[in-house]
Write a protein that holds these residues in place. Structure first.
Motif, mmCIF file in Angstrom:
data_model
loop_
_atom_site.group_PDB
_atom_site.id
_atom_site.type_symbol
_atom_site.label_atom_id
_atom_site.label_comp_id
_atom_site.label_asym_id
_atom_site.label_seq_id
_atom_site.Cartn_x
_atom_site.Cartn_y
_atom_site.Cartn_z
ATOM 1 N N ALA A 145 42.063 15.112 19.381
ATOM 2 C CA ALA A 145 41.811 13.875 18.634
ATOM 3 C C ALA A 145 43.008 13.574 17.760
ATOM 4 N N MET A 146 43.477 12.324 17.821
ATOM 5 C CA MET A 146 44.613 11.876 17.018
ATOM 6 C C MET A 146 44.267 10.547 16.361
ATOM 7 N N THR A 147 44.912 10.263 15.253
ATOM 8 C CA THR A 147 44.759 8.966 14.597
ATOM 9 C C THR A 147 46.114 8.281 14.594
ATOM 10 N N ILE A 148 46.141 7.044 15.062
ATOM 11 C CA ILE A 148 47.394 6.305 15.120
ATOM 12 C C ILE A 148 47.983 6.185 13.720
ATOM 13 N N GLY A 149 49.249 6.587 13.585
ATOM 14 C CA GLY A 149 49.923 6.520 12.300
ATOM 15 C C GLY A 149 49.735 7.724 11.406
ATOM 16 N N SER A 150 48.969 8.749 11.885
ATOM 17 C CA SER A 150 48.702 9.943 11.076
ATOM 18 C C SER A 150 49.177 11.192 11.809
ATOM 19 N N THR A 151 49.666 12.162 11.059
ATOM 20 C CA THR A 151 50.088 13.428 11.661
ATOM 21 C C THR A 151 48.956 14.447 11.719
ATOM 22 N N THR A 152 47.784 14.083 11.221
ATOM 23 C CA THR A 152 46.628 14.975 11.308
ATOM 24 C C THR A 152 45.964 14.821 12.670
ATOM 25 N N ALA A 153 45.734 15.940 13.338
ATOM 26 C CA ALA A 153 45.104 15.910 14.660
ATOM 27 C C ALA A 153 44.169 17.099 14.789
ATOM 28 N N TRP A 154 43.365 17.053 15.851
ATOM 29 C CA TRP A 154 42.414 18.130 16.126
ATOM 30 C C TRP A 154 42.580 18.572 17.571
ATOM 31 N N LYS A 155 42.603 19.873 17.785
ATOM 32 C CA LYS A 155 42.640 20.426 19.125
ATOM 33 C C LYS A 155 41.508 21.422 19.273
ATOM 34 N N ASP A 156 40.505 21.060 20.063
ATOM 35 C CA ASP A 156 39.312 21.891 20.223
ATOM 36 C C ASP A 156 38.735 22.284 18.874
ATOM 37 N N GLY A 157 38.656 21.305 17.969
ATOM 38 C CA GLY A 157 38.022 21.520 16.678
ATOM 39 C C GLY A 157 38.900 22.152 15.635
ATOM 40 N N VAL A 158 40.114 22.528 15.982
ATOM 41 C CA VAL A 158 41.033 23.142 15.024
ATOM 42 C C VAL A 158 41.974 22.066 14.493
ATOM 43 N N LYS A 159 42.015 21.940 13.186
ATOM 44 C CA LYS A 159 42.854 20.927 12.563
ATOM 45 C C LYS A 159 44.305 21.386 12.568
ATOM 46 N N ILE A 160 45.200 20.499 13.033
ATOM 47 C CA ILE A 160 46.616 20.831 13.080
ATOM 48 C C ILE A 160 47.420 19.646 12.557
ATOM 49 N N THR A 161 48.686 19.892 12.294
ATOM 50 C CA THR A 161 49.582 18.834 11.841
ATOM 51 C C THR A 161 50.611 18.560 12.921
ATOM 52 N N LEU A 162 50.678 17.306 13.359
ATOM 53 C CA LEU A 162 51.636 16.920 14.382
ATOM 54 C C LEU A 162 53.020 16.735 13.756
ATOM 55 N N PRO A 163 54.074 17.049 14.497
ATOM 56 C CA PRO A 163 55.423 16.829 13.957
ATOM 57 C C PRO A 163 55.726 15.343 13.768
ATOM 58 N N VAL A 164 55.126 14.507 14.624
ATOM 59 C CA VAL A 164 55.322 13.057 14.561
ATOM 60 C C VAL A 164 53.983 12.396 14.883
ATOM 61 N N ALA A 165 53.641 11.333 14.173
ATOM 62 C CA ALA A 165 52.365 10.657 14.380
ATOM 63 C C ALA A 165 52.395 9.786 15.637
ATOM 64 N N PRO A 166 51.249 9.620 16.323
ATOM 65 C CA PRO A 166 51.164 8.651 17.414
ATOM 66 C C PRO A 166 51.484 7.258 16.875
ATOM 67 N N ARG A 167 52.052 6.409 17.712
ATOM 68 C CA ARG A 167 52.437 5.086 17.234
ATOM 69 C C ARG A 167 52.414 4.068 18.362
#
Length: 639
Positions: free
Chosen positions: A100-122
């Motif tokens: 799960a990703m949010t456009i414009g945010s570096t916060t994401a989820w992979k199989d329920g584990v919260k991680i920080t993306l190096p670059v946000a989706p855009r």
């Protein structure tokens, strides 16, 4: 135009873009013909190759070292699904996995584990670009350098969801309104925002949260041979909560429900409120546990009743609206370690430890993978001979039978497969060893089908063919690893000492530590077919310790499998008087013998214990034990 209306229009535009990108169907027939599904792309290029077919795509870009690619290309290449939810949340789903990703945010989820993306989706020129490695990781795909400076993303066909993606490509998980597990037999509603969590590879447990962290839910399944009615289920829930120090706030049974169940609400020691439910069906116990950090009263959990009430202990395989979390196919499911880049199939129902690549059945069969640095000059032939020596060093003649080695191929590399029948005294098991050596590393796979487990033995060829190794991962994540050189290690030992208990001893390098904190009273090491223990206690006396052992070994019931004291003699050990006891015993159906040396020094009583199965009492094992005993040294004055 109001802010809310602008957001709705923006969502509609994004939806159209995603539908356009994701609407390219997966070429099922082509995938079946290829060994792997492949995607070749290059930063800055509008041309990509999908499973051998050239396509035109919005060009990938690179931002601060992170490659961003159009999201829809993953669906075209691998059949992944995409859903767009409120607040610009985009979910990528593939089998049981969710990102799960949010456009414009570096916060994401992979199989329920919260991680920080190096670059946000855009959004770039109307195209949604996402971090390539994150999405590839959700799919379980491999990323490696491609030709001409490009990137190659590969996925084995066995990992592909056999379900044909919908033509629209995006729609609340492509029409999935329920979620469950076909192997363990349950399903429930699949509300918007639900994110599948990481259960550590154990399919009997499913965890969920949502993109806004509003609640957390667990579903557990375990065997229960004796049927339980709702009152008994309630008793189980209450007992478990009270044993955990929780306070019960509400309890009720539902005997007239379609599937009767029990429910409680409890408060744990941290103040969090939990709703717990238990169901019994077809020899299984189903448990649900839900918490909301914002709940202050047990009634605050009522809004989740519709979700929990939707749970049923069954799975309708013909219902295409259910998303299946199970990866079990033909009695096997996937094991995977990203660090080593190793994927393989594991029998369903076995314990799964992907981190250590160790899998085990409750009947004694196991599967393990080990990666090590290859000794200088090592070849498959020399490695195979070393393993033959290890078997003859640790099993008596008549307790093993080596079959002829065979040649095979794993991930395009030649391997040697060894088959050995072993009998520790409780029946014949079959051990398979797969040897692969590449670029200075050894890949070792051991599969043991325990005695009587014919089904496990029959699975070996399938498991062998399922092994897939991304050799680039080892170079990317590791440098020099441990060198597992049996011939060199079998004559080596490491000196261990205890300041607290005033002794030192040389422990063979090949022994496996089970309890190796030498400042504790008990130390234990294990080896093939046996174990070695040291116990030091400041209480009692040597006479008292020997008397207790004699009493235990009397075997007053004359049990032929029970311990039998064969001899007791006075000796000198480590320079002090000692008592040596020799005992015969059968443990777990395996006959063996035990020796115990008991002595005292510096107000301490020491007991050294050696257990060895008869089938493993080889001259090499005995020599190692004798050398270890002779190395035991007591420090003067306990210093």
């Amino acid at each position: 135009m109001t802010k809310s209306r602008m957001m709705r229009c923006g969502m509609c535009a994004l939806l159209a873009v995603l539908m356009l990108l994701a609407g390219l169907p997966l070429q099922q027939a082509q995938a079946a013909e290829q060994k792997q599904l492949q995607l070749n792309l290059k930063v800055g290029s509008t041309t990509a190759t999908v499973n051998g077919e050239k396509v035109v795509i919005p060009k990938p870009i690179e931002v601060n070292g992170t490659v961003l690619v159009p999201l829809g290309i993953f669906k075209k290449a691998f059949g992944s699904t995409v859903s767009l939810e409120a607040d610009n949340v985009v979910k990528v789903m593939y089998g049981p996995h969710t990102g799960a990703m949010t456009i414009g945010s570096t916060t994401a989820w992979k199989d329920g584990v919260k991680i920080t993306l190096p670059v946000a989706p855009r959004m770039v020129s109307g195209t949604l670009l996402v971090p390539m490695r994150f999405v590839a990781g959700v799919l379980g795909a491999r990323v490696s350098p491609g030709s001409g400076g490009g990137l190659l993303i590969t996925l084995s066909p066995s990992e592909v969801d056999e379900e044909t993606p919908g033509s629209s490509g995006i729609d609340s998980d492509v029409g999935k309104t329920r979620i469950g597990n076909s192997y363990y037999g349950w399903s429930m509603n699949y509300p918007s925002g639900l994110v599948v969590g990481d259960s550590g590879g154990n399919e009997s447990v499913a965890t969920f949260t949502n993109t806004e962290n509003l609640y957390y839910l667990e579903v557990h399944v375990s065997p229960l041979e004796i049927a339980a009615d709702p009152d008994e289920l309630l008793e189980r829930l209450v007992r478990a909560a009270e044993e955990g120090g929780e306070t019960i706030l509400d309890r009720v049974v539902f005997p007239n429900a379609e599937v009767p169940y029990a429910r409680i609400v409890s408060k744990d020691s941290s103040g969090a409120l939990w709703e717990g439910r238990q169901y019994y069906s077809n020899g299984k116990l189903y448990e649900l546990y839900l918490t909301d950090d914002n709940a202050g009263n047990y009634k605050d959990l009522n809004p989740y009743a519709s979700l929990l009430n939707s749970f049923i202990p069954s799975f309708n395989a013909g219902d295409k609206s259910i998303r299946d979390l199970s990866t079990v196919k033909n009695g096997l499911r996937e094991g995977y370690n990203d660090d080593y880049g190793i994927t393989l199939q594991v029998p369903a129902g076995w314990t799964m430890d992907d981190q250590h690549l160790y899998y085990e059945s409750n009947k004694g069969s196991h599967l393990l993978v080990k990666v090590s640095s290859a000794p200088t000059g090592s070849t498959l032939e020399s490695w195979s001979k070393d393993l033959d020596s290890q078997v003859s060093d640790t099993f008596m003649p008549g307790a093993y039978a080596m079959q002829k080695d065979i040649e095979a191929v794993v991930s395009g590399e030649p391997v040697r497969v060894k088959e050995t029948d072993l009998n520790p005294g409780s029946g014949w098991s079959t051990e398979y060893q797969i040897l692969l050596q590449k670029s200075g590393y050894r890949y070792y796979v051991e599969y043991l089908a325990a005695a009587g487990q014919d089904e496990d033995k029959a699975r070996f060829k399938t498991i062998l063919s399922s092994i897939d190794i991304d050799f680039s991962r080892i170079k990317e994540n590791f440098g020099r690893l441990e060198t597992d050189d049996y011939i060199a290690l079998r004559s080596q030992a490491v000196t261990k000492s205890s300041k607290t208990y005033g002794y030192s001893i040389d422990i063979p390098r090949l022994w496996i530590p089970y309890q190796d904190v030498f400042e504790s009273q008990t130390v234990e090491y294990r080896f093939t077919g046996g174990r070695f223990q040291i116990n030091a206690t400041p209480e009692g006396s040597v006479d008292y310790a020997v008397g207790l052992l004699q009493s235990y070994y009397k075997n007053s019931k004359n049990d032929p499998k029970g311990p039998q004291l064969i001899s007791m003699e006075e000796i000198t050990f480590a320079g002090v008087p000692a008592t040596l006891l020799t005992v015969r015993q059968t443990r777990g159906g395996i006959p063996g013998h035990m020796k115990q040396v008991v002595f005292g020094k510096n107000d301490l009583v020491y007991t050294l214990t050696i257990n060895v199965n008869d089938a493993n009492s080889t001259p090499a094992q005995q020599a190692a034990l004798d050398t270890t005993l002779k190395s035991f040294h007591i420090a003067e004055g306990g210093e």
